[in-house]
Design an enzyme around this catalytic site. Structure first.
Site, PDB file in Angstrom:
ATOM      1  N   HIS A 345       2.235 -10.956  -1.447  1.00  0.00           N
ATOM      2  CA  HIS A 345       2.653  -9.551  -1.458  1.00  0.00           C
ATOM      3  C   HIS A 345       1.472  -8.686  -1.913  1.00  0.00           C
ATOM      4  O   HIS A 345       0.873  -8.944  -2.965  1.00  0.00           O
ATOM      5  CB  HIS A 345       3.864  -9.339  -2.372  1.00  0.00           C
ATOM      6  CG  HIS A 345       4.443  -7.967  -2.220  1.00  0.00           C
ATOM      7  ND1 HIS A 345       5.395  -7.673  -1.265  1.00  0.00           N
ATOM      8  CD2 HIS A 345       4.151  -6.797  -2.826  1.00  0.00           C
ATOM      9  CE1 HIS A 345       5.683  -6.379  -1.325  1.00  0.00           C
ATOM     10  NE2 HIS A 345       4.932  -5.830  -2.261  1.00  0.00           N
ATOM     11  N   ALA A 346       1.134  -7.674  -1.129  1.00  0.00           N
ATOM     12  CA  ALA A 346      -0.070  -6.875  -1.391  1.00  0.00           C
ATOM     13  C   ALA A 346      -0.017  -6.206  -2.761  1.00  0.00           C
ATOM     14  O   ALA A 346       1.037  -5.742  -3.197  1.00  0.00           O
ATOM     15  CB  ALA A 346      -0.211  -5.808  -0.307  1.00  0.00           C
ATOM     16  N   HIS A 375      -2.775   2.228   1.191  1.00  0.00           N
ATOM     17  CA  HIS A 375      -1.848   2.269   0.044  1.00  0.00           C
ATOM     18  C   HIS A 375      -2.493   1.604  -1.183  1.00  0.00           C
ATOM     19  O   HIS A 375      -2.523   2.187  -2.268  1.00  0.00           O
ATOM     20  CB  HIS A 375      -0.539   1.549   0.419  1.00  0.00           C
ATOM     21  CG  HIS A 375       0.419   1.420  -0.722  1.00  0.00           C
ATOM     22  ND1 HIS A 375       1.430   2.338  -0.947  1.00  0.00           N
ATOM     23  CD2 HIS A 375       0.518   0.505  -1.730  1.00  0.00           C
ATOM     24  CE1 HIS A 375       2.111   1.975  -2.029  1.00  0.00           C
ATOM     25  NE2 HIS A 375       1.576   0.865  -2.520  1.00  0.00           N
ATOM     26  N   HIS A 379      -4.157   3.041  -5.106  1.00  0.00           N
ATOM     27  CA  HIS A 379      -3.997   2.581  -6.493  1.00  0.00           C
ATOM     28  C   HIS A 379      -5.368   2.442  -7.164  1.00  0.00           C
ATOM     29  O   HIS A 379      -5.575   2.881  -8.286  1.00  0.00           O
ATOM     30  CB  HIS A 379      -3.319   1.203  -6.525  1.00  0.00           C
ATOM     31  CG  HIS A 379      -1.849   1.212  -6.196  1.00  0.00           C
ATOM     32  ND1 HIS A 379      -0.942   2.011  -6.842  1.00  0.00           N
ATOM     33  CD2 HIS A 379      -1.122   0.502  -5.302  1.00  0.00           C
ATOM     34  CE1 HIS A 379       0.285   1.781  -6.366  1.00  0.00           C
ATOM     35  NE2 HIS A 379       0.197   0.869  -5.421  1.00  0.00           N
ATOM     36  N   GLU A 403       2.273   5.222  -6.432  1.00  0.00           N
ATOM     37  CA  GLU A 403       2.590   4.661  -5.120  1.00  0.00           C
ATOM     38  C   GLU A 403       2.336   5.645  -3.983  1.00  0.00           C
ATOM     39  O   GLU A 403       2.309   5.258  -2.814  1.00  0.00           O
ATOM     40  CB  GLU A 403       4.055   4.196  -5.086  1.00  0.00           C
ATOM     41  CG  GLU A 403       4.402   3.129  -6.108  1.00  0.00           C
ATOM     42  CD  GLU A 403       3.574   1.857  -5.964  1.00  0.00           C
ATOM     43  OE1 GLU A 403       3.075   1.588  -4.855  1.00  0.00           O
ATOM     44  OE2 GLU A 403       3.420   1.135  -6.973  1.00  0.00           O
ATOM     45  N   HIS A 503      10.251  -7.541  -5.194  1.00  0.00           N
ATOM     46  CA  HIS A 503      10.288  -6.773  -6.440  1.00  0.00           C
ATOM     47  C   HIS A 503      11.442  -7.157  -7.363  1.00  0.00           C
ATOM     48  O   HIS A 503      11.450  -6.756  -8.520  1.00  0.00           O
ATOM     49  CB  HIS A 503      10.333  -5.278  -6.115  1.00  0.00           C
ATOM     50  CG  HIS A 503       9.179  -4.843  -5.257  1.00  0.00           C
ATOM     51  ND1 HIS A 503       9.050  -5.228  -3.943  1.00  0.00           N
ATOM     52  CD2 HIS A 503       8.096  -4.075  -5.531  1.00  0.00           C
ATOM     53  CE1 HIS A 503       7.940  -4.715  -3.443  1.00  0.00           C
ATOM     54  NE2 HIS A 503       7.341  -4.012  -4.378  1.00  0.00           N
ATOM     55  N   TYR A 513       8.957   3.791  -5.362  1.00  0.00           N
ATOM     56  CA  TYR A 513       8.659   3.888  -3.925  1.00  0.00           C
ATOM     57  C   TYR A 513       9.499   4.970  -3.257  1.00  0.00           C
ATOM     58  O   TYR A 513       9.063   5.616  -2.318  1.00  0.00           O
ATOM     59  CB  TYR A 513       8.881   2.540  -3.237  1.00  0.00           C
ATOM     60  CG  TYR A 513       8.046   1.428  -3.825  1.00  0.00           C
ATOM     61  CD1 TYR A 513       6.664   1.398  -3.653  1.00  0.00           C
ATOM     62  CD2 TYR A 513       8.627   0.426  -4.589  1.00  0.00           C
ATOM     63  CE1 TYR A 513       5.892   0.386  -4.205  1.00  0.00           C
ATOM     64  CE2 TYR A 513       7.866  -0.591  -5.140  1.00  0.00           C
ATOM     65  CZ  TYR A 513       6.503  -0.609  -4.951  1.00  0.00           C
ATOM     66  OH  TYR A 513       5.739  -1.607  -5.508  1.00  0.00           O
TER      67      TYR A 513
END
Ligand code: X8Z
Ligand code: ZN
Length: 604
Positions: A345-346, A375, A379, A403, A503, A513
């Site tokens: 998961h990125a 995305h 961050h 986010e 998550h 999100y």
């Protein structure tokens, strides 16, 4: 990493902390002062920073190399970090009632929020919590699906959901992935019980209330803000849902998709039906001139993961951000290694609170991951921008901001921009706009109710409204209520479908999100206005605009040092999160959808 700065009372390590307070009581017997509180806070931040960095490095190794041992190491470090955080948050209670400057008082609130899941002051429970957390993450990340005579990864079954069009195969992939989460349920319930005890000790009603307290406002007030934002965008979602359901019904037949009621969740191009861009070819407007196929363009031009990230970096550089450091390129993980288990998961990382930023992605060359690259870089640029703040302010103005940064930049990936960087040669004519907007809406508008319901579910779990035997039914009730989707088969009694979403076992709060999907449009609209753009919002790109970049950077540099309305105001002029920018962005599509939906009964 913030190093020890020295303190008035010289109390710097955890073991001395209690002694230090006692010493003052014995020696002076004087009431605690604001200066005492400030000194305590400075020391607390130093300790958290050091322990946090240690945990971060171990977590990085674990996420890049999942084994029995790295799981254990990360659980141990997490346990120590939770103990430290809990002991500091409890020690801080003695400063309650002091008339502190607002800034310091806010830090005391933030000090209670350094853990996503707190434990009570109980060594055995803290150890259990840390072990369960590590186990849940590992179970998810190493999960395999037995299908078609082979062991498939989440990446493999996600590819099937994205591109296959046979309902049976889609169902097998969808259902297969949900077997991975069945064993998580009892551990999850135990974790919830421990963390709730911890939250109560810190003065919160439960963990959900603790999460809602992270928005510079009363937790109940925040729940209302979220609902209000949803009310603003719901008509747009309902119109999109109505149109997509009708198109899918045409394509699959009404035995598979009825033209009323919720849509079966396995047909929307995404394992969680959270973003629907992959079914664009099935629902694209017939009248529209052809848009841009970013996946095809990336492949045609020979892009690989590194080139995708370099292109993302190029966008930020065009806004005036410094290039990424060499260490970013040396230490990041860009593609899925074949020889070991990793968390695919990125994610974006900040290892030292300074410049050791990295991403970790199992990048595929396609449009979804091209957006995800932006995305994640968002961050990293945010982390670098706020590095001069103290520990508790080394984060986003609120978690939705964090986010939204890269996503806001990705909204500027317009056909004109793609042409400028040589990815496509022709910009499609204006008639293609509805198609472009449709593709965006399938990803961004479809996401909104999912973004909201995930933590609606967790809030109910933490408050006790949902008990373990109702976890799964409660999940599908919210899926239907907010998203208008349903499970494609009868769910088995032992199913724990929420656990099939990263998550949930990963314990990453999700409301961020939802907020980001509102905020990114608010940022985009403000940025385009600053740039003097007068055309439709979906054609605006801020690529190369250094003035907008400077104002953006100013907001990012604030980190969490000020309540989020101030950060928002600095960039947009508004102090409120507001869904009207989403509505404005998609207005031409909404008009078009309403026309298509004439005579249909929308809703579910
Ligand atoms: O988890 C993420 C990012 C990492 S913060 C890849 N996202 C959510 C998800 O995948 O569910 C981005 C959009 C929503
Ligand atoms: Zn993110």
């Amino acid at each position: 990493m913030t190093r020890f700065k020295g303190l008035a009372f010289g109390c710097s390590c955890m073991a001395l902390l209690a002694a230090c307070g006692e010493e003052k009581a014995v020696m002076q017997d004087a009431p605690l002062t604001v200066a005492d509180a400030a000194a305590f806070m400075e020391d607390a931040e130093t300790q958290l920073s050091e322990a946090g960095q240690h945990l971060e490095r171990l977590s990085w190794v674990n996420a890049n190399f999942i084994t029995y041992d790295t799981n254990m190491l990360v659980a141990n470090a997490d346990e120590d970090f939770i103990k430290l955080s809990v002991s500091l948050a409890n020690a801080a209670k003695k400063y309650q009632g002091l008339d502190m400057p607002a800034d310091l008082a806010r830090k005391f609130e933030k000090l209670k929020q350094t853990m996503v899941l707190p434990a009570p002051e109980d060594a055995a429970k803290t150890a259990s919590l840390a072990r369960i957390k590590a186990d849940l993450t590992a179970t998810y990340s190493t999960g395999k699906v037995a299908m078609e005579g082979e062991e498939k990864t989440l990446g493999d079954v996600s590819d099937i959901i994205a591109s296959d069009r046979t309902p049976e195969r889609l169902l097998a992939a969808w259902d297969g992935w949900r077997k991975v989460s069945v064993p998580m349920k009892s551990d999850y319930a135990e974790m919830v019980a421990i963390a709730n005890e911890g939250a109560k000790e810190l003065g919160y009603a439960d963990v959900g209330a603790m999460w809602r307290a992270g928005y510079d406002m009363d937790p109940d007030e925040f729940a209302k803000v979220a609902d209000k934002l949803w009310d603003q965008v719901k008509p747009l979602y309902t119109a999109l849902h109505c149109y997509v359901r009708a198109e899918l019904s045409d394509y699959y037949g009404d035995r598979v998709v009825a033209d009323a009621g919720p849509i079966p969740a396995h047909l929307l191009g995404n394992m969680w039906a959270q973003a629907w861009g992959n079914i664009y070819p099935l629902v694209k407007p017939e009248t529209s001139a052809s848009g841009v196929d970013v996946t095809a363009a990336l492949k045609e031009k020979g892009y690989d993961a590194i080139k995708m990230v370099k292109t993302g970096e190029g966008f930020f550089s065009s806004l005036g951000f410094e290039p990424l450091p060499d260490t970013f390129w040396e230490r990041s993980l860009f593609t899925k290694p074949e020889d070991r288990e990793v968390i695919c998961h990125a994610s974006a990382w900040d290892l030292d609170g300074k410049n050791d930023v990295r991403i970790k992605m199992c990048t595929k060359v396609n449009d979804v991951d091209f957006t995800t690259v932006h995305h994640e870089l968002g961050h990293n640029y945010y982390q670098r921008a706020y590095q001069n703040n103290t520990y508790l302010h080394l984060t986003g103005a609120n978690d939705g901001f964090h986010e939204a940064i890269g996503d806001m930049v990705a909204l500027s990936i317009t056909p004109e921009y793609l042409q400028k960087i040589g990815l496509i040669s022709d910009v499609p004519p204006e008639e293609a706009d509805i198609g472009l907007l449709m593709k965006r809406a399938l990803d961004k508008v479809a996401f909104l109710p999912f973004g909201l319901m995930v933590d609606k579910w967790r809030w109910q779990v933490f408050s006790g409204e949902l008990t373990p035997e109702n976890y799964n039914d409660g999940w599908w009730k919210l899926r239907e209520e907010y998203q208008g989707i349903k499970a494609p088969n009868d769910r088995p009694a032992d199913a724990f479908d929420p656990g099939a979403k990263f998550h949930i076992p990963g314990n990453t709060p999700y409301m961020r999100y939802f907020l980001a999907h509102i905020l990114q449009f608010q940022f985009h609209k403000a940025a385009c206005e600053q740039a003097g753009w007068e055309g439709p919002l979906h054609r605006c790109s801020i690529y190369g605009n250094k003035e907008v970049g400077d104002r953006f950077k100013a907001m990012l540099e604030m980190g969490a040092s000020k309540p989020w309305p101030e950060a928002l105001e600095a960039f947009t002029g508004s102090r409120e999160m507001d869904g009207s920018a989403v509505v404005a962005y998609f207005a031409p599509l909404k008009q078009w959808l309403d026309k298509q939906n004439e005579g249909r009964t929308c809703g579910w």
